[in-house]
Design a protein around this motif. Sequence first.
Motif, short mmCIF file in Angstrom:
data_model
loop_
_atom_site.label_atom_id
_atom_site.label_comp_id
_atom_site.label_asym_id
_atom_site.label_seq_id
_atom_site.Cartn_x
_atom_site.Cartn_y
_atom_site.Cartn_z
N ARG A 19 0.69 -1.20 -0.22
CA ARG A 19 0.13 -0.17 -0.10
C ARG A 19 0.61 1.14 -0.02
O ARG A 19 1.93 1.18 0.42
N PHE A 20 0.43 2.20 -0.69
CA PHE A 20 0.99 3.67 -0.15
C PHE A 20 0.09 4.41 0.38
O PHE A 20 -1.23 4.49 0.49
N PHE A 21 0.58 5.32 1.59
CA PHE A 21 -0.28 6.06 2.48
C PHE A 21 0.35 7.51 2.50
O PHE A 21 1.84 7.74 2.47
N TYR A 22 -0.42 8.44 2.61
CA TYR A 22 -0.09 9.68 2.78
C TYR A 22 0.72 9.54 4.08
O TYR A 22 0.25 9.17 5.34
N GLY A 23 1.72 10.48 4.49
CA GLY A 23 2.68 10.22 5.67
C GLY A 23 1.87 10.58 6.80
O GLY A 23 2.13 9.99 7.99
N ARG A 24 1.03 11.47 7.02
CA ARG A 24 0.25 11.88 7.92
C ARG A 24 -0.75 10.87 8.35
O ARG A 24 -1.75 11.09 9.52
N GLN A 25 -1.03 10.09 7.43
CA GLN A 25 -2.45 9.21 7.71
C GLN A 25 -1.96 8.05 8.93
O GLN A 25 -0.74 7.74 9.04
N ASN A 26 -2.77 7.50 9.73
CA ASN A 26 -2.62 6.53 10.45
C ASN A 26 -2.60 5.21 9.95
O ASN A 26 -3.63 4.21 10.22
N TYR A 27 -1.65 4.82 9.15
CA TYR A 27 -1.43 4.04 8.16
C TYR A 27 -1.70 2.41 9.08
O TYR A 27 -2.14 1.36 8.69
N GLU A 28 -1.20 2.49 10.45
CA GLU A 28 -1.17 1.24 11.29
C GLU A 28 -2.52 0.76 11.45
O GLU A 28 -2.89 -0.69 11.56
N THR A 29 -3.48 1.42 11.45
CA THR A 29 -4.97 1.05 11.74
C THR A 29 -5.37 0.54 10.27
O THR A 29 -6.77 -0.01 10.29
N LEU A 30 -4.82 1.10 9.32
CA LEU A 30 -5.59 0.96 7.89
C LEU A 30 -5.03 -0.51 7.22
O LEU A 30 -5.57 -0.83 6.29
N LEU A 31 -3.97 -1.44 7.95
CA LEU A 31 -3.39 -2.33 7.46
C LEU A 31 -4.26 -3.36 8.14
O LEU A 31 -4.36 -3.40 9.11
#
Length: 103
Positions: free
Chosen positions: A91-103
């Motif tokens: 995945r790609f995420f914007y740096g300020r996104q809380n990517y931990e919860t989206l994976l």
Amino acid sequence: MAYKLVETALAQADLDAILSYLALSLENPAAATAFANEVEKCYAALEQLPYLYEQCRDPRLSSKGYRKAIIKHYLLIYRVDEAQKTVYLLRFFYGRQNYETLL
């Protein structure tokens, strides 16, 4: 020995969305081109040095072997399958996104 890169459908959709946002929403095709070039450089590096970038710090993601490459203001999340000599681009995420919860 070069590693094989496998881009998931989600990673491709994320990348398409980022490039569209930069080129169309921000009306900055030069930024989209520059980002695409940086992604290509990152992919080339991962083919040769898949452990170049740090492992995710979140314990759940780290336990899955997820790593993150920072490309401009975005993160590429990936994992390495050493047995298959394959790098899965997740995945790609914007740096300020809380990517931990989206994976």
